[in-house]
Design an enzyme around this catalytic site. Sequence first.
Site, PDB file in Angstrom:
ATOM      1  N   GLY A   1       0.734  -1.215   0.013  1.00 27.22           N
ATOM      2  CA  GLY A   1      -0.053   0.055   0.186  1.00 27.22           C
ATOM      3  C   GLY A   1       0.714   1.433   0.075  1.00 27.22           C
ATOM      4  O   GLY A   1       2.148   1.033  -0.054  1.00 27.22           O
ATOM      5  N   ASN A   2       0.323   2.610   0.187  1.00 27.52           N
ATOM      6  CA  ASN A   2       1.063   3.610   0.285  1.00 27.52           C
ATOM      7  C   ASN A   2       1.814   3.881   1.363  1.00 27.52           C
ATOM      8  O   ASN A   2       2.788   4.670   1.551  1.00 27.52           O
ATOM      9  CB  ASN A   2       0.110   4.819   0.171  1.00 27.52           C
ATOM     10  CG  ASN A   2      -0.870   4.970  -1.116  1.00 27.52           C
ATOM     11  OD1 ASN A   2       0.050   5.196  -2.249  1.00 27.52           O
ATOM     12  ND2 ASN A   2      -1.994   4.874  -1.143  1.00 27.52           N
ATOM     13  N   SER A   3       1.620   3.280   2.531  1.00 29.83           N
ATOM     14  CA  SER A   3       2.384   3.362   3.707  1.00 29.83           C
ATOM     15  C   SER A   3       2.734   2.005   4.265  1.00 29.83           C
ATOM     16  O   SER A   3       3.600   1.914   5.095  1.00 29.83           O
ATOM     17  CB  SER A   3       1.489   4.263   4.652  1.00 29.83           C
ATOM     18  OG  SER A   3       0.290   3.383   5.078  1.00 29.83           O
ATOM     19  N   ARG A   4       2.050   0.821   3.902  1.00 29.22           N
ATOM     20  CA  ARG A   4       2.662  -0.528   4.714  1.00 29.22           C
ATOM     21  C   ARG A   4       2.584  -1.555   3.647  1.00 29.22           C
ATOM     22  O   ARG A   4       2.072  -1.436   2.531  1.00 29.22           O
ATOM     23  CB  ARG A   4       1.408  -0.767   5.757  1.00 29.22           C
ATOM     24  CG  ARG A   4       1.236   0.359   6.662  1.00 29.22           C
ATOM     25  CD  ARG A   4       0.263  -0.408   7.723  1.00 29.22           C
ATOM     26  NE  ARG A   4      -0.970  -1.068   7.477  1.00 29.22           N
ATOM     27  CZ  ARG A   4      -1.623  -1.941   8.160  1.00 29.22           C
ATOM     28  NH1 ARG A   4      -1.183  -2.380   9.294  1.00 29.22           N
ATOM     29  NH2 ARG A   4      -2.594  -2.427   7.478  1.00 29.22           N
TER      30      ARG A   4
ATOM     31  N   TYR B   1     -14.567   1.073 -14.982  1.00 29.68           N
ATOM     32  CA  TYR B   1     -13.747   2.178 -15.750  1.00 29.68           C
ATOM     33  C   TYR B   1     -13.254   1.665 -17.101  1.00 29.68           C
ATOM     34  O   TYR B   1     -13.077   0.633 -17.718  1.00 29.68           O
ATOM     35  CB  TYR B   1     -12.232   2.201 -14.969  1.00 29.68           C
ATOM     36  CG  TYR B   1     -12.054   3.090 -13.899  1.00 29.68           C
ATOM     37  CD1 TYR B   1     -13.131   3.155 -13.028  1.00 29.68           C
ATOM     38  CD2 TYR B   1     -10.829   3.579 -13.332  1.00 29.68           C
ATOM     39  CE1 TYR B   1     -13.159   3.823 -11.702  1.00 29.68           C
ATOM     40  CE2 TYR B   1     -10.862   4.504 -12.233  1.00 29.68           C
ATOM     41  CZ  TYR B   1     -11.809   4.242 -11.604  1.00 29.68           C
ATOM     42  OH  TYR B   1     -11.561   5.190 -10.101  1.00 29.68           O
TER      43      TYR B   1
ATOM     44  N   GLY C   1      -7.050   1.307  -9.077  1.00 29.99           N
ATOM     45  CA  GLY C   1      -6.076   0.976  -8.419  1.00 29.99           C
ATOM     46  C   GLY C   1      -6.314  -0.807  -8.170  1.00 29.99           C
ATOM     47  O   GLY C   1      -7.524  -1.056  -7.951  1.00 29.99           O
TER      48      GLY C   1
ATOM     49  N   ASP D   1      -5.597  -2.719  -5.951  1.00 29.57           N
ATOM     50  CA  ASP D   1      -6.227  -3.004  -4.551  1.00 29.57           C
ATOM     51  C   ASP D   1      -7.749  -3.020  -4.446  1.00 29.57           C
ATOM     52  O   ASP D   1      -8.486  -3.731  -3.688  1.00 29.57           O
ATOM     53  CB  ASP D   1      -5.395  -2.048  -3.469  1.00 29.57           C
ATOM     54  CG  ASP D   1      -5.482  -0.676  -3.628  1.00 29.57           C
ATOM     55  OD1 ASP D   1      -5.730  -0.292  -4.847  1.00 29.57           O
ATOM     56  OD2 ASP D   1      -5.259  -0.098  -2.825  1.00 29.57           O
ATOM     57  N   ARG D   2      -8.205  -1.660  -5.018  1.00 31.23           N
ATOM     58  CA  ARG D   2      -9.903  -1.595  -5.348  1.00 31.23           C
ATOM     59  C   ARG D   2     -10.416  -2.715  -5.668  1.00 31.23           C
ATOM     60  O   ARG D   2     -11.536  -3.145  -5.581  1.00 31.23           O
ATOM     61  CB  ARG D   2      -9.829  -0.510  -5.962  1.00 31.23           C
ATOM     62  CG  ARG D   2      -9.646   0.781  -5.351  1.00 31.23           C
ATOM     63  CD  ARG D   2      -9.909   2.021  -5.900  1.00 31.23           C
ATOM     64  NE  ARG D   2     -11.220   2.267  -6.191  1.00 31.23           N
ATOM     65  CZ  ARG D   2     -11.695   3.437  -6.964  1.00 31.23           C
ATOM     66  NH1 ARG D   2     -10.617   4.249  -7.659  1.00 31.23           N
ATOM     67  NH2 ARG D   2     -12.661   3.622  -7.356  1.00 31.23           N
TER      68      ARG D   2
ATOM     69  N   ASP E   1     -12.528   0.756   1.536  1.00 34.18           N
ATOM     70  CA  ASP E   1     -11.099   0.652   1.838  1.00 34.18           C
ATOM     71  C   ASP E   1     -10.448   1.679   2.494  1.00 34.18           C
ATOM     72  O   ASP E   1      -9.986   2.823   1.941  1.00 34.18           O
ATOM     73  CB  ASP E   1     -10.430   0.228   0.584  1.00 34.18           C
ATOM     74  CG  ASP E   1      -8.835  -0.365   1.043  1.00 34.18           C
ATOM     75  OD1 ASP E   1      -8.349  -0.296   1.941  1.00 34.18           O
ATOM     76  OD2 ASP E   1      -8.425  -1.318   0.138  1.00 34.18           O
TER      77      ASP E   1
END
Length: 244
Positions: free
Chosen positions: A9-12, A94, A101, A103-104, A123
């Site tokens: 993810g963006n931080s983890r 889309y 993303g 993850d989505r 999320d």
Amino acid sequence: MTELLIDIGNSRVKWARAHEGQIVGGARAASHDSLEHVFSEWRALAAPPERVRLVNVSDASVAGQLSDWMTSHWAIRPETVHTPAMGGGVRVAYARPAELGTDRWLAMVGAKAAGYAPACVVDCGTAITVDVVAADGTHQGGLIVAGLAAQQEGLAQLAPALPRVKWSTRAPFLTADTEDALISGYLHGTALAIQGIVRRCMKNDAARLTPVLTGGDAPLLARYLDMDVCLRPDLVLEGLAQLP
């Protein structure tokens, strides 16, 4: 087949082992600057995985470090998963599926596989994403708002005199000091935003949607919601485990 599943993810970085499409032993997580902790846990595994798959919504550097370690220690190159127009039982709304993303998409795959569809999947990470998926797996679309950490970071840049705060599992709504007011604003404000978005999705959809919360901040924010939700913190990894 034993697999190692990784969600960057963006931080983890979150990872879990899987066997025959099912997560085994729960997920583990570490921040981007604590990858040595991840490596030490991987060294402790009884045996290397037979397959490694990952999803990455961050920059390539973290994925590169993980890949280099696996190549060196296990002689395995991870398979990076990308969003398709149709996959895992979900048809992406889309026009350019690659812009959604991964993850989505995987969270919707996980929600459908768990029997929650039609669902409103929320999320709760650095960004909070909301996606509605129909019973037949058709993605109805979604939206993105700033998550807790992003809100605090943005406010700190624009108003540096305000203090940084730590999240609380119990925060009053109305407060009498600045620090508590910030905590209340972040937590209650974000929870109210999620509730409003989910209820709007429910109002606009003829089917009865199941609200499903996932992501690192989901357990915390769920405490502040005035509505019933299904809490599945590892839904992205669950979706990844479902792919052939």
